[in-house]
Design a protein around this motif. Structure first.
Motif, PDB file in Angstrom:
ATOM      1  N   ALA A 193      -9.554  13.060   8.330  1.00 20.31           N
ATOM      2  CA  ALA A 193      -9.281  12.220   7.295  1.00 20.31           C
ATOM      3  C   ALA A 193      -9.530  12.997   5.733  1.00 20.31           C
ATOM      4  N   ALA A 194     -10.477  13.602   5.404  1.00 24.10           N
ATOM      5  CA  ALA A 194     -10.540  14.142   4.203  1.00 24.10           C
ATOM      6  C   ALA A 194      -9.724  15.353   4.168  1.00 24.10           C
ATOM      7  N   THR A 195      -9.476  16.171   5.191  1.00 21.27           N
ATOM      8  CA  THR A 195      -8.712  17.318   5.270  1.00 21.27           C
ATOM      9  C   THR A 195      -7.092  17.009   4.920  1.00 21.27           C
ATOM     10  N   PHE A 196      -6.986  16.090   5.764  1.00 21.44           N
ATOM     11  CA  PHE A 196      -5.374  15.679   5.490  1.00 21.44           C
ATOM     12  C   PHE A 196      -4.877  14.288   4.743  1.00 21.44           C
ATOM     13  N   GLY A 197      -5.837  14.103   3.765  1.00 17.20           N
ATOM     14  CA  GLY A 197      -5.461  13.309   2.614  1.00 17.20           C
ATOM     15  C   GLY A 197      -5.808  11.620   2.940  1.00 17.20           C
ATOM     16  N   LEU A 198      -6.173  11.257   3.906  1.00 17.86           N
ATOM     17  CA  LEU A 198      -6.797   9.642   4.014  1.00 17.86           C
ATOM     18  C   LEU A 198      -7.671   9.379   2.982  1.00 17.86           C
ATOM     19  N   THR A 199      -8.833  10.216   3.045  1.00 19.18           N
ATOM     20  CA  THR A 199     -10.090   9.867   2.278  1.00 19.18           C
ATOM     21  C   THR A 199      -9.611  10.130   0.852  1.00 19.18           C
ATOM     22  N   LEU A 200      -8.842  11.141   0.458  1.00 16.82           N
ATOM     23  CA  LEU A 200      -8.170  11.346  -0.976  1.00 16.82           C
ATOM     24  C   LEU A 200      -7.631   9.901  -1.421  1.00 16.82           C
ATOM     25  N   LEU A 201      -6.832   9.209  -0.522  1.00 18.51           N
ATOM     26  CA  LEU A 201      -5.925   8.031  -0.978  1.00 18.51           C
ATOM     27  C   LEU A 201      -6.717   7.072  -1.098  1.00 18.51           C
ATOM     28  N   ILE A 202      -8.099   6.936  -0.147  1.00 13.76           N
ATOM     29  CA  ILE A 202      -8.925   5.987  -0.536  1.00 13.76           C
ATOM     30  C   ILE A 202      -9.735   6.022  -1.687  1.00 13.76           C
ATOM     31  N   GLN A 203      -9.943   7.300  -2.050  1.00  8.51           N
ATOM     32  CA  GLN A 203     -10.703   7.457  -3.427  1.00  8.51           C
ATOM     33  C   GLN A 203      -9.619   7.175  -4.714  1.00  8.51           C
ATOM     34  N   THR A 204      -8.787   7.613  -4.414  1.00  9.13           N
ATOM     35  CA  THR A 204      -7.516   7.156  -5.487  1.00  9.13           C
ATOM     36  C   THR A 204      -7.130   5.860  -5.616  1.00  9.13           C
ATOM     37  N   SER A 205      -6.930   4.983  -4.569  1.00  5.01           N
ATOM     38  CA  SER A 205      -6.233   3.615  -4.450  1.00  5.01           C
ATOM     39  C   SER A 205      -7.482   2.818  -4.343  1.00  5.01           C
ATOM     40  N   GLU A 206      -7.559   1.986  -5.542  1.00  5.60           N
ATOM     41  CA  GLU A 206      -8.784   0.797  -5.628  1.00  5.60           C
ATOM     42  C   GLU A 206      -8.628  -0.003  -4.515  1.00  5.60           C
ATOM     43  N   LEU A 207      -7.501  -0.381  -4.008  1.00  3.10           N
ATOM     44  CA  LEU A 207      -7.319  -1.659  -3.027  1.00  3.10           C
ATOM     45  C   LEU A 207      -7.775  -1.150  -1.644  1.00  3.10           C
ATOM     46  N   ALA A 208      -7.199   0.094  -1.404  1.00  2.81           N
ATOM     47  CA  ALA A 208      -7.278   0.950  -0.285  1.00  2.81           C
ATOM     48  C   ALA A 208      -8.970   0.904   0.108  1.00  2.81           C
ATOM     49  N   PHE A 209      -9.596   1.573  -0.903  1.00  4.73           N
ATOM     50  CA  PHE A 209     -11.116   1.793  -0.938  1.00  4.73           C
ATOM     51  C   PHE A 209     -11.611   0.680  -0.778  1.00  4.73           C
ATOM     52  N   TYR A 210     -11.338  -0.460  -1.484  1.00  3.33           N
ATOM     53  CA  TYR A 210     -12.042  -1.811  -1.490  1.00  3.33           C
ATOM     54  C   TYR A 210     -11.982  -2.503   0.087  1.00  3.33           C
ATOM     55  N   ALA A 211     -10.906  -2.386   0.712  1.00  4.85           N
ATOM     56  CA  ALA A 211     -10.447  -2.901   1.963  1.00  4.85           C
ATOM     57  C   ALA A 211     -11.455  -1.998   3.080  1.00  4.85           C
ATOM     58  N   VAL A 212     -11.161  -0.735   2.840  1.00  2.00           N
ATOM     59  CA  VAL A 212     -12.263  -0.014   3.795  1.00  2.00           C
ATOM     60  C   VAL A 212     -13.752  -0.211   3.650  1.00  2.00           C
ATOM     61  N   LYS A 213     -14.436  -0.290   2.422  1.00  2.00           N
ATOM     62  CA  LYS A 213     -15.794  -0.873   2.094  1.00  2.00           C
ATOM     63  C   LYS A 213     -15.962  -1.969   2.712  1.00  2.00           C
ATOM     64  N   ILE A 214     -15.044  -3.118   2.680  1.00  2.00           N
ATOM     65  CA  ILE A 214     -15.487  -4.297   3.020  1.00  2.00           C
ATOM     66  C   ILE A 214     -15.461  -4.473   4.562  1.00  2.00           C
ATOM     67  N   ILE A 215     -14.751  -3.585   5.144  1.00  2.00           N
ATOM     68  CA  ILE A 215     -14.671  -3.590   6.660  1.00  2.00           C
ATOM     69  C   ILE A 215     -16.087  -2.844   7.069  1.00  2.00           C
ATOM     70  N   GLY A 216     -16.176  -1.624   6.608  1.00  2.00           N
ATOM     71  CA  GLY A 216     -17.345  -0.987   6.989  1.00  2.00           C
ATOM     72  C   GLY A 216     -18.666  -1.703   6.636  1.00  2.00           C
ATOM     73  N   ALA A 217     -18.618  -2.382   5.532  1.00  2.00           N
ATOM     74  CA  ALA A 217     -19.864  -3.022   5.227  1.00  2.00           C
ATOM     75  C   ALA A 217     -20.132  -4.256   5.836  1.00  2.00           C
ATOM     76  N   GLY A 218     -19.073  -5.000   6.321  1.00  2.00           N
ATOM     77  CA  GLY A 218     -19.042  -5.963   7.159  1.00  2.00           C
ATOM     78  C   GLY A 218     -19.634  -5.586   8.696  1.00  2.00           C
ATOM     79  N   TYR A 219     -19.350  -4.568   9.054  1.00  2.00           N
ATOM     80  CA  TYR A 219     -19.565  -4.235  10.585  1.00  2.00           C
ATOM     81  C   TYR A 219     -21.244  -3.745  10.345  1.00  2.00           C
ATOM     82  N   LEU A 220     -21.446  -3.097   9.497  1.00  2.00           N
ATOM     83  CA  LEU A 220     -22.797  -2.684   9.239  1.00  2.00           C
ATOM     84  C   LEU A 220     -23.994  -3.728   9.156  1.00  2.00           C
ATOM     85  N   ILE A 221     -23.322  -4.843   8.390  1.00  2.00           N
ATOM     86  CA  ILE A 221     -24.302  -5.980   8.373  1.00  2.00           C
ATOM     87  C   ILE A 221     -24.324  -6.909   9.447  1.00  2.00           C
ATOM     88  N   TRP A 222     -23.179  -6.846  10.148  1.00  2.00           N
ATOM     89  CA  TRP A 222     -23.069  -7.540  11.566  1.00  2.00           C
ATOM     90  C   TRP A 222     -24.242  -7.030  12.333  1.00  2.00           C
TER      91      TRP A 222
END
Length: 204
Positions: free
Chosen positions: A57-86
């Motif tokens: 993802a980092a090599t081909f741009g997905l992580t860069l998108l997440i880093q530059t798009s506040e909405l995308a980054f927030y969505a991934v953070k919430i999904i990941g955080a929810g899974y870890l808390i669960w």
């Protein structure tokens, strides 16, 4: 393309990262204690696969998108955080991540899926890979993409190997730990709190 001195330095840095306590190596250790060497190995391989996902993802741009798009980054953070808390709440309720009792064997595909999702749904490794791996890339030595993938795959391999060995080694401690039930309880509570706090940290 991969100078030996740089590769050795990179490997040592990766090693230090792998042995640092975190939810994924705790997961592999828990599998090793409760279900044996094979389960620990599968969990370690799953975590390595999750890191590989972030590398690609980092090599081909997905992580860069997440880093530059506040909405995308927030969505991934919430999904990941929810899974870890669960996962953390599940461990705290069952107290069965670290167990020396005869545990019901979980399918290996379930163990793999849990380990993979724990690593892949946490955006922090992706941001870390994007910041860490390029430090060892030298455009004058050839394709940046090839170097990113090469270094990233090696990081994923070291993660899988390191976590698997941690899980296998924890299985060797089973006889000693049988005489220390309070320590097992403490390990389960500590692991559960680690998952929950990691999730909260991701969400913050």
């Amino acid at each position: 393309m991969f100078p030996l001195e740089v590769f050795i330095t990179y490997t040592l840095a990766c090693f230090l990262l792998v042995i640092s306590p975190g939810p994924d190596n705790l997961l592999a250790m828990g599998r090793g204690l409760s279900q044996g060497k094979l389960a620990a190995t599968v969990s370690g391989l799953a975590s390595g696969s999750g890191i590989l996902f972030h590398v690609m993802a980092a090599t081909f741009g997905l992580t860069l998108l997440i880093q530059t798009s506040e909405l995308a980054f927030y969505a991934v953070k919430i999904i990941g955080a929810g899974y870890l808390i669960w996962l953390g709440i599940k461990v705290l309720r069952s107290r069965q991540l670290f167990s020396l009792e005869e545990a019901k064997k979980q399918p290996l595909k379930h163990i793999f899926a849990t380990g993979f999702l724990s690593a892949a749904l946490n955006p922090k490794p992706g941001i870390f890979v994007l910041a860490f791996v390029p430090q060892f890339v030298n455009p004058s030595l050839g394709s940046v993409t090839v170097q990113m993938v090469g270094y990233g795959v090696w990081f994923a391999v070291l993660t899988a190997l390191g976590f698997s060995l941690m899980g296998i080694f924890s299985h060797q401690l089973a006889a000693w730990l049988k005489a220390k039930p309070r320590l097992i309880l403490g390990l389960n509570i500590g692991a559960g709190l680690t998952f929950v706090s990691s999730g909260l940290a991701v969400a913050s």
